[in-house]
Design an enzyme around this catalytic site. Structure first.
Site, mmCIF file in Angstrom:
data_model
loop_
_atom_site.group_PDB
_atom_site.id
_atom_site.type_symbol
_atom_site.label_atom_id
_atom_site.label_comp_id
_atom_site.label_asym_id
_atom_site.label_seq_id
_atom_site.Cartn_x
_atom_site.Cartn_y
_atom_site.Cartn_z
ATOM 1 N N LYS A 203 39.319 -22.001 33.367
ATOM 2 C CA LYS A 203 39.821 -23.290 32.861
ATOM 3 C C LYS A 203 40.920 -23.023 31.833
ATOM 4 C CE LYS A 203 39.047 -25.908 29.409
ATOM 5 N NZ LYS A 203 40.398 -26.456 29.210
ATOM 6 N N THR A 258 38.431 -20.316 16.347
ATOM 7 C CA THR A 258 37.109 -19.913 15.865
ATOM 8 C C THR A 258 36.112 -21.057 15.996
ATOM 9 O OG1 THR A 258 37.997 -18.202 14.434
ATOM 10 C CG2 THR A 258 35.871 -19.147 13.789
ATOM 11 N N GLU A 278 37.484 -14.153 21.712
ATOM 12 C CA GLU A 278 38.722 -13.678 21.061
ATOM 13 C C GLU A 278 39.255 -14.858 20.268
ATOM 14 O OE1 GLU A 278 39.587 -10.670 21.124
ATOM 15 O OE2 GLU A 278 38.652 -9.793 22.891
ATOM 16 N N CYS A 312 47.737 -15.172 17.660
ATOM 17 C CA CYS A 312 46.479 -15.011 16.915
ATOM 18 C C CYS A 312 46.590 -13.938 15.842
ATOM 19 C CB CYS A 312 45.340 -14.700 17.884
ATOM 20 S SG CYS A 312 45.702 -13.305 18.965
ATOM 21 N N GLU A 409 43.506 -20.638 9.242
ATOM 22 C CA GLU A 409 44.515 -20.201 10.202
ATOM 23 C C GLU A 409 45.446 -21.396 10.448
ATOM 24 O OE1 GLU A 409 43.587 -19.879 14.379
ATOM 25 O OE2 GLU A 409 44.660 -17.991 14.493
HETATM 26 P P1 NAD Z 1 41.080 -24.149 21.260
HETATM 27 O O1 NAD Z 1 39.863 -23.483 20.748
HETATM 28 O O2 NAD Z 1 41.353 -25.530 20.798
HETATM 29 O O3 NAD Z 1 41.072 -24.218 22.843
HETATM 30 C C1 NAD Z 1 40.962 -23.054 23.626
HETATM 31 C C2 NAD Z 1 40.378 -23.430 24.977
HETATM 32 O O4 NAD Z 1 39.042 -23.891 24.784
HETATM 33 C C3 NAD Z 1 41.117 -24.554 25.688
HETATM 34 O O5 NAD Z 1 41.132 -24.293 27.079
HETATM 35 C C4 NAD Z 1 40.256 -25.760 25.376
HETATM 36 O O6 NAD Z 1 40.411 -26.800 26.326
HETATM 37 C C5 NAD Z 1 38.866 -25.152 25.420
HETATM 38 N N1 NAD Z 1 37.838 -25.876 24.680
HETATM 39 C C6 NAD Z 1 37.978 -26.713 23.625
HETATM 40 N N2 NAD Z 1 36.772 -27.159 23.227
HETATM 41 C C7 NAD Z 1 35.842 -26.595 24.031
HETATM 42 C C8 NAD Z 1 34.417 -26.641 24.104
HETATM 43 N N3 NAD Z 1 33.709 -27.377 23.266
HETATM 44 N N4 NAD Z 1 33.799 -25.908 25.049
HETATM 45 C C9 NAD Z 1 34.503 -25.114 25.902
HETATM 46 N N5 NAD Z 1 35.855 -25.043 25.881
HETATM 47 C C10 NAD Z 1 36.516 -25.767 24.953
HETATM 48 O O7 NAD Z 1 42.302 -23.164 20.922
HETATM 49 P P2 NAD Z 1 43.849 -23.448 21.142
HETATM 50 O O8 NAD Z 1 44.284 -24.415 20.101
HETATM 51 O O9 NAD Z 1 44.094 -23.725 22.581
HETATM 52 O O10 NAD Z 1 44.477 -22.008 20.848
HETATM 53 C C11 NAD Z 1 44.792 -21.576 19.576
HETATM 54 C C12 NAD Z 1 43.694 -20.700 19.020
HETATM 55 O O11 NAD Z 1 43.476 -19.601 19.894
HETATM 56 C C13 NAD Z 1 44.060 -20.079 17.680
HETATM 57 O O12 NAD Z 1 42.936 -20.154 16.842
HETATM 58 C C14 NAD Z 1 44.369 -18.643 18.024
HETATM 59 O O13 NAD Z 1 44.179 -17.739 16.968
HETATM 60 C C15 NAD Z 1 43.408 -18.400 19.137
HETATM 61 N N6 NAD Z 1 43.835 -17.255 19.945
HETATM 62 C C16 NAD Z 1 43.125 -16.094 19.833
HETATM 63 C C17 NAD Z 1 43.539 -14.974 20.548
HETATM 64 C C18 NAD Z 1 42.779 -13.679 20.456
HETATM 65 O O14 NAD Z 1 42.902 -12.868 21.369
HETATM 66 N N7 NAD Z 1 42.005 -13.439 19.413
HETATM 67 C C19 NAD Z 1 44.655 -15.033 21.384
HETATM 68 C C20 NAD Z 1 45.338 -16.244 21.468
HETATM 69 C C21 NAD Z 1 44.917 -17.353 20.747
#
Ligand code: NAD
Length: 512
Positions: A203, A258, A278, A312, A409
């Site tokens: 997804k 997170t 991650e 990230c 963050e």
């Molecule tokens: P997000 O957590 O809002 O969403 C990530 C994914 O999770 C999306 O596909 C979203 O639709 C899904 N999601 C949201 N709520 C959910 C739930 N309750 N259950 C299951 N899935 C759910 O993150 P974002 O805003 O898309 O991305 C930015 C974040 O990602 C930042 O915090 C960044 O640091 C992190 N990130 C981490 C890494 C790493 O490797 N550590 C790499 C890239 C981004």
């Protein structure tokens, strides 16, 4: 805020985006490109450089998640999948790599259109990482190995026992990805799942689903067995949560914030799902007094402004030793003021937009909060007027460790600069964060570099560089930055689990 920085409207207004072929908007379920069960619920794909609608794609229902998971489970349990030679699973990934290579330009343009990432970056980094990732894991498929174990069972002396371990694939993997590296993240879930013998339901983020949907079309063209890879699109709270809650999903491979990672971990308890998380970061860029500033200053600026800070591992806390603090901070501010902000498709653009209006407002809210708490905008400090979701490259001074700008963050082009008066405080200051994803140390002193690297509580530490990721290096976060590791051999641990096989041999048959 200083005077000569770019108040100008983003250059993107003038740049004409290309029109790459758009994905059909069909899901990938059980080997077929298919519409959702309840057609009509659609999500707009928006161009962050202009705010304009690119196309629409389906908002799936939980019923679509269920049929995707069931297809993945059928495939996983099928004799054909179980008996497929590991080399042939690798060959599937290689075929997909060739197709991605063939459609590289089109995919790069689509990624830039959907995410606002600079076209030069999607070409050179996102697409290359995607292709490299497929090839990297294609090689792993035939290198899965267990151990022969010399054990000491408590059994009669004349009994003969032997034991070995296998690495068995976990089963159906739910992959959930964020919007900052859409295609690369999709491959980071799909490729190890297939290489290590799992099947997968992916997804993507609703903010950037287009290249993943296009990837689904290429997966069909590459001839992946029905159900081995499935792609569903939709909102995280509904579709993501349905995937996490599905009893037939054995593992969640998640990259994102997170907060979402914590909710996934909690929701996985009931079915004891394996998870790799991650997550976010608040990584320090540490510049010591003896650093080569011709490298360290642009390095510190790139650490936070690359991809508009939406990385990230972005270096969002700039810790600088006192003797060089003014020079470094002025240097980073000068770069911030001079960056050309604009459309992903303008070759002159050095920094693109944020992903959405909502995210830009969130970044602005955190900065405003910091300014209200006493921080000072040394460069930038606000959104750029005009179309698209641009934010000025921002350097904040006058910050203290407890301010929200220092603890949260931000995930935008915002760095907090901190003067380090006492070198003995560096480790404490670097580790004074709930996150532990990455750090960089800039110095010419090898002893200090390596000894400091040992003390920084983070999954990755770079010396005289930042944001260099490689599939051969384990990648993961400490503390609130995550759980488990991806990449290379660590991915094998994450997508398989050991099985111990112990056997009793008939000693009577031993004639020698
Ligand atoms: P997000 O957590 O809002 O969403 C990530 C994914 O999770 C999306 O596909 C979203 O639709 C899904 N999601 C949201 N709520 C959910 C739930 N309750 N259950 C299951 N899935 C759910 O993150 P974002 O805003 O898309 O991305 C930015 C974040 O990602 C930042 O915090 C960044 O640091 C992190 N990130 C981490 C890494 C790493 O490797 N550590 C790499 C890239 C981004």
């Amino acid at each position: 805020m200083t005077s000569n920085e770019s108040e100008r409207a983003p250059s993107g207004k003038a740049a004409i985006p290309p029109s790459p072929p758009l994905p059909s908007g069909l899901l990938l379920i059980d080997g077929q490109l298919a519409p959702p069960l309840q057609p009509g619920r659609m999500i707009d794909a928006l161009d962050p450089s202009t705010g304009r609608r690119i196309t629409q794609f389906p908002a799936c229902s939980c019923a679509d998640v269920d049929r995707a998971v069931m297809a993945a489970q059928r495939c996983f349990e099928s004799r054909a999948w179980r008996m497929m030679r590991p080399l042939d699973r690798g060959r599937l990934l290689e075929r997909l790599a060739l197709l991605v290579e063939k459609h590289r330009e089109e995919l790069a343009a689509l990624e830039s259109l959907d995410s606002g990432k600079l076209l030069a970056v999607t070409r050179a980094i996102d697409l290359q990482f995607t292709i490299d990732g497929l090839r990297h894991y294609a090689g792993w498929a035939s290198k899965i190995a267990g151990d022969y174990v010399s054990h000491s069972p408590l059994v009669p002396e004349d009994a003969v026992y032997r034991a070995y371990t296998q690495r068995r694939p976990l089963g159906v993997v739910g992959g959930i990805t964020p919007w900052n590296f859409p295609l690369g993240q999709a491959i980071q879930k799909i490729a190890p799942a297939i290489a290590f013998g799992c099947t997968v339901v992916l997804k993507p983020s609703p903010e950037t689903s287009l290249t993943t949907l296009r990837l689904g079309e290429l997966i069909v063209e590459a001839g992946f067995p029905a159900g081995s890879v499935n792609i569903v699109t939709g909102d995280g709270m509904e579709i993501g949560a349905a995937l996490v809650g599905h009893p037939a999903v054995r593992k969640i491979a998640f990259t994102g914030s997170t907060a979402t990672g914590q909710s996934i971990l909690a929701a996985s308890v009931a079915t004891m799902k394996r998870v790799t998380l991650e997550l976010g970061g608040k990584s320090p860029t540490i510049i010591l007094a003896d650093a080569d500033l011709d490298r360290a200053i642009p390095g510190a600026a790139a650490a936070i402004f690359a991809n508009s800070g939406q990385i990230c591992t972005a270096g969002s806390r700039l810790l600088v030793e006192a003797p060089i603090y003014d020079r470094v901070v002025e240097g980073v501010c000068e770069i911030a003021r001079g960056l050309k902000i604009g459309s992903a498709f303008d070759p002159a653009t050095q920094m693109g937009p944020l992903i959405s209006a909502q995210h830009r407002d969130r970044v602005d809210g955190i900065v405003e909060n910091g300014l209200a708490e006493g921080a000072v905008a040394l460069a930038g400090g606000g959104a750029v007027d005009g179309g698209g979701w641009f934010y000025k490259p921002t350097v904040l001074g006058g910050v203290s460790a407890q301010m929200s700008v220092m603890r949260e963050e931000i995930f935008g082009p915002v760095v907090c600069a901190v003067r380090v008066e006492d070198p003995g405080d560096i480790v404490r200051m670097a580790n004074d964060t709930p996150f532990g994803l990455a750090a960089s140390i800039w110095t010419r002193d090898l002893d200090r570099a390596h000894l400091l690297a040992e003390r920084i509580d983070a999954g990755t530490v770079w010396l005289n560089t930042h944001n260099v990721l490689d599939l051969t290096m384990p990648f993961g976060g400490h503390k609130l930055s995550g759980l488990g590791h991806e990449f290379g051999g660590d991915a094998m641990q994450a997508f398989t689990e050991p099985k111990a096989v112990c056997m009793r041999l008939d000693p009577g048959s031993m004639r020698y």
